[in-house]
Design an enzyme around this catalytic site. Structure first.
Site, PDB file in Angstrom:
ATOM      1  CG  ASP A  15      -2.085  -1.015   1.375  1.00  0.00           C
ATOM      2  OD1 ASP A  15      -2.378  -1.529   0.142  1.00  0.00           O
ATOM      3  OD2 ASP A  15      -2.461  -1.398   2.224  1.00  0.00           O
ATOM      4  CE1 TYR A  40       4.509  -7.144   3.580  1.00  0.00           C
ATOM      5  CE2 TYR A  40       3.851  -9.622   4.033  1.00  0.00           C
ATOM      6  CZ  TYR A  40       3.914  -8.283   3.184  1.00  0.00           C
ATOM      7  OH  TYR A  40       3.146  -8.236   1.931  1.00  0.00           O
TER       8      TYR A  40
END
Length: 271
Positions: A52, A121
């Site tokens: 994003d 992540y």
């Protein structure tokens, strides 16, 4: 025809995200613009993760197939020079906010997204009563003292194969299943007053890592009990999980294509 796998790093601050959007600057769009110059033809790439706006990457992966004359191993050097040149023209910066770390030829049937078997992540948190403007684009800043031990305890409840629907944000693609496997999750100190949530899984739902980070922050602020995590997960109710942490703290760290590499990375996090 060559099929090329790229490893890409970028600062997501000034991108609308990875995926191309009309009249907006995206990481994918910048990659395709420069690769089209390097390869002297229009290039379209397939990225592994659609990060994003504001989200960063240490190890995004993307592949493309084309016929071109430049040696594959020289693509990073030439492309990075173009990225840097464009940046210097606008703001006298020495390098661009995106760079290719490596380029390698792979089998014709290889696809950067569909062949991925796992991702890692990192979510970075700066825990200080004094805001740091130099970290605002790269950390989630929390001004109250976090209970790190409680957060570590809560993170342990994430590991395993479970239905993580409670950590899925609305607005994502409709999925057949929200069951995912988290191989490893931990909180580790990065430097003074900063901590990182590291998490490895076979896949992640829309905004899953940011919602997990927000939930753990709520635990650290004593808004939620660390032992409430199993019940929250079992409920599949997004309203019971924590807030969605801001994008600035999130980094796509690594993409895995081999089971051994994934296992070794998960085991290393347990040490």
């Amino acid at each position: 025809m060559k099929n090329v796998l790229l490893t890409i790093t970028y600062d997501g601050t000034d991108f609308c995200g990875w995926q191309k959007q009309p009249d907006q600057r995206s990481a994918q769009g910048e990659m395709e613009r420069v690769l089209s110059i390097v390869c002297a033809q229009p290039i379209q790439i397939n990225g592994t993760s659609r990060t994003d706006a504001g989200v960063h990457a240490y190890g995004q992966r993307a592949s493309f197939a084309a016929e071109f004359s430049i040696p594959t191993e020289k693509i990073p050097m030439v492309a990075n020079g173009i990225f840097a040149s464009a940046a210097s023209e606008k703001s006298r910066k020495a390098s661009g906010d995106i760079a290719i770390l490596s380029a390698e030829e792979v089998a014709a049937e290889f696809h950067a997204r569909f062949n991925a078997i796992g991702k890692k992540y990192i979510y970075k948190i700066h825990n200080s009563h004094i805001p740091d403007p130099f970290r605002r684009n790269y950390y989630c800043q929390i001004g109250r003292t976090l209970d790190m031990e409680a957060m570590k305890g809560a993170a342990g409840h994430l590991i395993g194969t479970k239905d993580f629907k409670c950590f899925q944000a609305a607005g994502g693609k409709e999925l057949e299943s929200t069951v995912r496997t988290i191989h490893s999750a931990r909180l580790v100190p990065i430097e003074n007053q900063t901590v990182g949530l590291e998490i490895i899984g076979d896949g992640f739902l829309y905004n899953m890592v940011r919602i997990i980070a927000g939930t753990l922050i709520d635990v650290g602020l004593r808004k939620k009990d660390p032992d409430a995590l199993p019940g929250i997960i079992k409920s599949k109710d997004r309203q019971l999980a924590g807030h969605t942490a801001p994008p600035q703290g999130l980094y796509l760290a690594e993409v895995f294509y081999e089971n051994e590499a994934l296992r070794n990375a998960a085991e290393a996090m347990k040490e």
